[in-house]
Scaffold this motif. Structure first.
Motif, PDB file in Angstrom:
ATOM      1  N   PRO A   1     -14.394  25.854  17.679  1.00  0.00           N
ATOM      2  CA  PRO A   1     -14.802  24.489  17.930  1.00  0.00           C
ATOM      3  C   PRO A   1     -15.472  23.958  16.727  1.00  0.00           C
ATOM      4  O   PRO A   1     -15.813  24.756  15.640  1.00  0.00           O
ATOM      5  CB  PRO A   1     -16.138  24.471  19.085  1.00  0.00           C
ATOM      6  CG  PRO A   1     -16.317  25.841  18.816  1.00  0.00           C
ATOM      7  CD  PRO A   1     -15.084  26.595  18.195  1.00  0.00           C
ATOM      8  N   THR A   2     -15.200  22.414  16.176  1.00  0.00           N
ATOM      9  CA  THR A   2     -16.166  21.450  15.494  1.00  0.00           C
ATOM     10  C   THR A   2     -16.932  21.687  15.760  1.00  0.00           C
ATOM     11  O   THR A   2     -17.598  21.595  16.184  1.00  0.00           O
ATOM     12  CB  THR A   2     -14.852  20.583  14.878  1.00  0.00           C
ATOM     13  OG1 THR A   2     -15.409  19.485  15.722  1.00  0.00           O
ATOM     14  CG2 THR A   2     -13.871  20.759  14.997  1.00  0.00           C
ATOM     15  N   VAL A   3     -18.052  21.283  14.725  1.00  0.00           N
ATOM     16  CA  VAL A   3     -19.317  20.628  14.752  1.00  0.00           C
ATOM     17  C   VAL A   3     -19.498  19.126  15.608  1.00  0.00           C
ATOM     18  O   VAL A   3     -20.797  19.680  17.227  1.00  0.00           O
ATOM     19  CB  VAL A   3     -20.187  20.035  13.641  1.00  0.00           C
ATOM     20  CG1 VAL A   3     -21.477  19.648  13.967  1.00  0.00           C
ATOM     21  CG2 VAL A   3     -20.074  21.404  12.952  1.00  0.00           C
ATOM     22  N   ARG A   4     -18.110  18.560  16.092  1.00  0.00           N
ATOM     23  CA  ARG A   4     -18.561  17.721  17.386  1.00  0.00           C
ATOM     24  C   ARG A   4     -18.215  18.263  18.562  1.00  0.00           C
ATOM     25  O   ARG A   4     -19.043  17.848  19.686  1.00  0.00           O
ATOM     26  CB  ARG A   4     -17.379  16.592  16.660  1.00  0.00           C
ATOM     27  CG  ARG A   4     -17.673  15.610  15.874  1.00  0.00           C
ATOM     28  CD  ARG A   4     -16.985  14.737  15.681  1.00  0.00           C
ATOM     29  NE  ARG A   4     -17.929  13.220  14.854  1.00  0.00           N
ATOM     30  CZ  ARG A   4     -18.840  12.848  14.033  1.00  0.00           C
ATOM     31  NH1 ARG A   4     -19.806  12.385  15.169  1.00  0.00           N
ATOM     32  NH2 ARG A   4     -19.015  12.212  13.328  1.00  0.00           N
ATOM     33  N   GLU A   5     -16.889  18.777  18.612  1.00  0.00           N
ATOM     34  CA  GLU A   5     -16.828  19.725  19.815  1.00  0.00           C
ATOM     35  C   GLU A   5     -17.898  20.131  20.806  1.00  0.00           C
ATOM     36  O   GLU A   5     -19.034  20.424  21.949  1.00  0.00           O
ATOM     37  CB  GLU A   5     -15.780  20.487  19.985  1.00  0.00           C
ATOM     38  CG  GLU A   5     -14.427  19.683  19.578  1.00  0.00           C
ATOM     39  CD  GLU A   5     -13.758  20.744  18.860  1.00  0.00           C
ATOM     40  OE1 GLU A   5     -12.536  20.233  19.373  1.00  0.00           O
ATOM     41  OE2 GLU A   5     -13.259  21.494  18.632  1.00  0.00           O
ATOM     42  N   LEU A   6     -18.309  21.396  19.861  1.00  0.00           N
ATOM     43  CA  LEU A   6     -20.439  21.514  19.715  1.00  0.00           C
ATOM     44  C   LEU A   6     -21.004  20.306  20.398  1.00  0.00           C
ATOM     45  O   LEU A   6     -22.060  20.972  21.159  1.00  0.00           O
ATOM     46  CB  LEU A   6     -20.872  23.327  18.884  1.00  0.00           C
ATOM     47  CG  LEU A   6     -19.629  23.963  18.675  1.00  0.00           C
ATOM     48  CD1 LEU A   6     -20.862  24.251  16.997  1.00  0.00           C
ATOM     49  CD2 LEU A   6     -20.005  24.696  19.404  1.00  0.00           C
TER      50      LEU A   6
ATOM     51  N   VAL B   1     -17.044  30.928  11.284  1.00  0.00           N
ATOM     52  CA  VAL B   1     -15.892  32.591  11.240  1.00  0.00           C
ATOM     53  C   VAL B   1     -16.668  33.392  12.514  1.00  0.00           C
ATOM     54  O   VAL B   1     -17.956  34.160  12.132  1.00  0.00           O
ATOM     55  CB  VAL B   1     -15.454  32.998   9.812  1.00  0.00           C
ATOM     56  CG1 VAL B   1     -15.179  34.640  10.567  1.00  0.00           C
ATOM     57  CG2 VAL B   1     -14.675  32.665   9.324  1.00  0.00           C
ATOM     58  N   LEU B   2     -16.178  33.613  13.699  1.00  0.00           N
ATOM     59  CA  LEU B   2     -17.205  34.910  14.301  1.00  0.00           C
ATOM     60  C   LEU B   2     -17.325  36.113  14.160  1.00  0.00           C
ATOM     61  O   LEU B   2     -16.185  36.841  13.903  1.00  0.00           O
ATOM     62  CB  LEU B   2     -16.375  34.705  15.709  1.00  0.00           C
ATOM     63  CG  LEU B   2     -16.502  34.972  16.734  1.00  0.00           C
ATOM     64  CD1 LEU B   2     -18.392  34.624  17.225  1.00  0.00           C
ATOM     65  CD2 LEU B   2     -16.314  34.500  18.871  1.00  0.00           C
ATOM     66  N   ILE B   3     -17.900  36.291  13.838  1.00  0.00           N
ATOM     67  CA  ILE B   3     -18.939  37.914  13.732  1.00  0.00           C
ATOM     68  C   ILE B   3     -18.468  38.817  14.776  1.00  0.00           C
ATOM     69  O   ILE B   3     -18.078  39.525  14.591  1.00  0.00           O
ATOM     70  CB  ILE B   3     -19.434  38.097  12.938  1.00  0.00           C
ATOM     71  CG1 ILE B   3     -18.851  37.303  11.230  1.00  0.00           C
ATOM     72  CG2 ILE B   3     -19.504  39.707  12.257  1.00  0.00           C
ATOM     73  CD1 ILE B   3     -20.050  37.638   9.984  1.00  0.00           C
ATOM     74  N   GLN B   4     -19.650  38.557  15.466  1.00  0.00           N
ATOM     75  CA  GLN B   4     -19.929  39.412  16.623  1.00  0.00           C
ATOM     76  C   GLN B   4     -20.340  38.452  17.454  1.00  0.00           C
ATOM     77  O   GLN B   4     -21.524  36.816  17.715  1.00  0.00           O
ATOM     78  CB  GLN B   4     -21.056  39.646  16.276  1.00  0.00           C
ATOM     79  CG  GLN B   4     -21.328  40.888  18.072  1.00  0.00           C
ATOM     80  CD  GLN B   4     -22.874  41.756  16.980  1.00  0.00           C
ATOM     81  OE1 GLN B   4     -22.677  42.024  15.640  1.00  0.00           O
ATOM     82  NE2 GLN B   4     -23.325  42.907  17.971  1.00  0.00           N
TER      83      GLN B   4
ATOM     84  N   LEU C   1     -23.156  30.332  20.655  1.00  0.00           N
ATOM     85  CA  LEU C   1     -22.227  31.932  20.771  1.00  0.00           C
ATOM     86  C   LEU C   1     -21.556  31.750  21.773  1.00  0.00           C
ATOM     87  O   LEU C   1     -20.355  32.121  21.640  1.00  0.00           O
ATOM     88  CB  LEU C   1     -22.949  32.576  20.471  1.00  0.00           C
ATOM     89  CG  LEU C   1     -22.391  34.152  19.900  1.00  0.00           C
ATOM     90  CD1 LEU C   1     -22.084  34.488  18.679  1.00  0.00           C
ATOM     91  CD2 LEU C   1     -23.664  34.847  19.934  1.00  0.00           C
ATOM     92  N   CYS C   2     -22.254  31.777  23.144  1.00  0.00           N
ATOM     93  CA  CYS C   2     -20.890  31.758  23.955  1.00  0.00           C
ATOM     94  C   CYS C   2     -19.882  30.676  23.847  1.00  0.00           C
ATOM     95  O   CYS C   2     -18.831  31.294  24.622  1.00  0.00           O
ATOM     96  CB  CYS C   2     -21.612  31.974  24.958  1.00  0.00           C
ATOM     97  SG  CYS C   2     -20.340  32.049  26.799  1.00  0.00           S
TER      98      CYS C   2
ATOM     99  N   PHE D   1     -14.360  29.491  23.679  1.00  0.00           N
ATOM    100  CA  PHE D   1     -13.481  28.551  22.970  1.00  0.00           C
ATOM    101  C   PHE D   1     -12.532  28.964  21.939  1.00  0.00           C
ATOM    102  O   PHE D   1     -11.578  28.746  22.044  1.00  0.00           O
ATOM    103  CB  PHE D   1     -13.917  27.261  21.979  1.00  0.00           C
ATOM    104  CG  PHE D   1     -13.288  26.323  21.371  1.00  0.00           C
ATOM    105  CD1 PHE D   1     -13.527  24.328  22.595  1.00  0.00           C
ATOM    106  CD2 PHE D   1     -12.377  26.195  20.686  1.00  0.00           C
ATOM    107  CE1 PHE D   1     -12.753  23.293  22.138  1.00  0.00           C
ATOM    108  CE2 PHE D   1     -12.134  25.359  20.326  1.00  0.00           C
ATOM    109  CZ  PHE D   1     -12.168  23.936  21.037  1.00  0.00           C
ATOM    110  N   SER D   2     -12.704  29.922  21.075  1.00  0.00           N
ATOM    111  CA  SER D   2     -11.725  30.580  20.441  1.00  0.00           C
ATOM    112  C   SER D   2     -10.825  31.415  20.675  1.00  0.00           C
ATOM    113  O   SER D   2      -9.469  31.573  20.942  1.00  0.00           O
ATOM    114  CB  SER D   2     -12.697  31.766  19.023  1.00  0.00           C
ATOM    115  OG  SER D   2     -13.303  32.740  19.970  1.00  0.00           O
ATOM    116  N   ILE D   3     -11.360  31.837  22.143  1.00  0.00           N
ATOM    117  CA  ILE D   3     -10.121  32.757  23.484  1.00  0.00           C
ATOM    118  C   ILE D   3      -9.297  31.796  23.634  1.00  0.00           C
ATOM    119  O   ILE D   3      -8.225  32.350  24.049  1.00  0.00           O
ATOM    120  CB  ILE D   3     -11.038  33.658  24.834  1.00  0.00           C
ATOM    121  CG1 ILE D   3     -12.213  34.482  23.422  1.00  0.00           C
ATOM    122  CG2 ILE D   3      -9.859  34.024  25.228  1.00  0.00           C
ATOM    123  CD1 ILE D   3     -12.918  35.316  24.598  1.00  0.00           C
TER     124      ILE D   3
END
Length: 83
Positions: free
Chosen positions: A24-29, A64-67, A10-11, A16-18
């Motif tokens: 991020p993609t699954v591969r980046e994660l 999509v980040l909700i919280q 989550l962090c 990453f979005s900021i």
């Protein structure tokens, strides 16, 4: 309550979005956490179930980040002071 890996992902998604203007993609994660593809999918499933993100296995790279922070806190009961 989120596990350590759930909190970490989550962090990563938030930061990453900021910084990148996208999630991020699954591969980046996988690269950032050292987890397998299946392991990341399990974590994303849990985060979606807990409503921290919107995500589907049908489109694994669309997060999509909700919280972006954990909201469930646990409080220990404290016995009142008695004299």
């Amino acid at each position: 309550m989120l596990s350590d890996i759930e909190r970490k992902v989550l962090c990563i998604v938030r930061n990453f979005s900021i910084m990148q203007g996208r999630t991020p993609t699954v591969r980046e994660l996988m690269r950032k956490t050292g987890r397998s593809y299946h392991g990341i999918l399990e974590v994303l499933d849990k985060l979606a179930e807990e409503r921290y993100i919107e995500w589907s296995r049908k489109k694994p790279n669309e997060i999509v980040l909700i919280q972006s922070w954990e909201t469930k806190w646990t409080y220990e009961k404290i016995r009142p002071y008695s004299s």
